[in-house]
Motif scaffolding. Sequence first.
Motif, PDB file in Angstrom:
ATOM      1  N   VAL A  59      35.328  39.766  34.427  1.00 42.56           N
ATOM      2  CA  VAL A  59      35.927  41.123  35.006  1.00 42.56           C
ATOM      3  C   VAL A  59      37.324  40.715  35.699  1.00 42.56           C
ATOM      4  O   VAL A  59      38.146  41.468  35.280  1.00 42.56           O
ATOM      5  N   ALA A  60      37.345  39.975  36.666  1.00 43.39           N
ATOM      6  CA  ALA A  60      38.650  39.532  37.276  1.00 43.39           C
ATOM      7  C   ALA A  60      39.760  39.001  36.195  1.00 43.39           C
ATOM      8  O   ALA A  60      40.788  39.587  36.589  1.00 43.39           O
ATOM      9  N   ALA A  61      39.330  38.534  35.147  1.00 48.61           N
ATOM     10  CA  ALA A  61      40.278  38.180  34.142  1.00 48.61           C
ATOM     11  C   ALA A  61      41.019  39.310  33.654  1.00 48.61           C
ATOM     12  O   ALA A  61      42.201  39.550  33.431  1.00 48.61           O
ATOM     13  N   ILE A  62      40.001  40.363  33.371  1.00 51.47           N
ATOM     14  CA  ILE A  62      40.610  41.642  32.702  1.00 51.47           C
ATOM     15  C   ILE A  62      41.539  42.186  33.548  1.00 51.47           C
ATOM     16  O   ILE A  62      42.522  42.799  33.109  1.00 51.47           O
ATOM     17  N   LEU A  63      40.896  42.422  34.817  1.00 50.25           N
ATOM     18  CA  LEU A  63      41.831  43.310  35.849  1.00 50.25           C
ATOM     19  C   LEU A  63      43.061  42.516  36.122  1.00 50.25           C
ATOM     20  O   LEU A  63      44.151  43.125  36.364  1.00 50.25           O
ATOM     21  N   GLY A  64      43.072  41.098  36.136  1.00 46.50           N
ATOM     22  CA  GLY A  64      44.220  40.223  36.219  1.00 46.50           C
ATOM     23  C   GLY A  64      45.314  40.881  35.349  1.00 46.50           C
ATOM     24  O   GLY A  64      46.586  40.732  35.341  1.00 46.50           O
ATOM     25  N   GLU A  65      44.979  40.955  34.040  1.00 48.82           N
ATOM     26  CA  GLU A  65      45.887  41.584  33.024  1.00 48.82           C
ATOM     27  C   GLU A  65      46.698  42.615  33.378  1.00 48.82           C
ATOM     28  O   GLU A  65      47.790  43.086  32.848  1.00 48.82           O
ATOM     29  N   ALA A  66      45.983  43.523  33.986  1.00 38.58           N
ATOM     30  CA  ALA A  66      46.497  44.683  34.448  1.00 38.58           C
ATOM     31  C   ALA A  66      47.089  44.779  36.034  1.00 38.58           C
ATOM     32  O   ALA A  66      47.488  45.934  36.609  1.00 38.58           O
ATOM     33  N   GLY A  67      47.345  43.378  36.501  1.00 38.43           N
ATOM     34  CA  GLY A  67      47.782  43.202  37.749  1.00 38.43           C
ATOM     35  C   GLY A  67      46.815  43.660  39.108  1.00 38.43           C
ATOM     36  O   GLY A  67      47.390  43.863  40.084  1.00 38.43           O
ATOM     37  N   LEU A  68      45.580  43.663  38.626  1.00 38.91           N
ATOM     38  CA  LEU A  68      44.639  44.109  39.741  1.00 38.91           C
ATOM     39  C   LEU A  68      43.543  42.863  40.004  1.00 38.91           C
ATOM     40  O   LEU A  68      43.776  41.936  39.265  1.00 38.91           O
ATOM     41  N   GLY A  69      42.689  43.193  41.064  1.00 40.13           N
ATOM     42  CA  GLY A  69      41.743  42.310  41.413  1.00 40.13           C
ATOM     43  C   GLY A  69      40.466  42.939  41.589  1.00 40.13           C
ATOM     44  O   GLY A  69      40.326  43.883  41.454  1.00 40.13           O
ATOM     45  N   LEU A  70      39.533  41.758  42.079  1.00 41.04           N
ATOM     46  CA  LEU A  70      38.153  42.529  42.618  1.00 41.04           C
ATOM     47  C   LEU A  70      38.260  43.544  43.619  1.00 41.04           C
ATOM     48  O   LEU A  70      37.444  44.541  43.480  1.00 41.04           O
ATOM     49  N   ALA A  71      39.128  43.398  44.638  1.00 32.58           N
ATOM     50  CA  ALA A  71      39.330  44.228  45.612  1.00 32.58           C
ATOM     51  C   ALA A  71      39.625  45.563  44.997  1.00 32.58           C
ATOM     52  O   ALA A  71      39.746  46.558  45.954  1.00 32.58           O
ATOM     53  N   ASP A  72      40.060  45.792  43.958  1.00 29.47           N
ATOM     54  CA  ASP A  72      40.670  47.106  43.347  1.00 29.47           C
ATOM     55  C   ASP A  72      39.288  47.824  42.753  1.00 29.47           C
ATOM     56  O   ASP A  72      39.717  48.929  42.265  1.00 29.47           O
TER      57      ASP A  72
END
Length: 127
Positions: A59-72
């Motif tokens: 999940v963190a890797a996917i969110l990272g692709e969008a410039g986001l992280g687990l805190a988002d």
Amino acid sequence: MFRFLTPKSIKPPFARYSHGVEVPPGKRLVLCSGQVAMTADDQIPDDAGAQAELCFDNVAAILGEAGLGLADIVRINTYVTDRAFLRPYMEVRDRLFASPAPASTLMIVSGFARPEFKVEVEVIAAG
């Protein structure tokens, strides 16, 4: 940034999650498909806690692709295949998410596409 909703008129959450999360106007949403515990080279850990870790890593890797992280993350839906896997999953979730935590649903299901999978995690993030 987010408004965590826990009305005093209903029973408080009995674990680390919020009843609701309000996303302010102008934020973009990222919806992640359910992630199972499989590495890029097809490895699947046997332990439910390790599977939960890997699900959130994916999940963190996917969110990272969008410039986001687990805190988002504002919403988590998790599925486990046995009641025995609830605690290992929740230990990982509680370590990764401080209070106030995202809105969350945790369900016990009869199985996934492959019997090796014990945990699946899908999320909605906003940023």
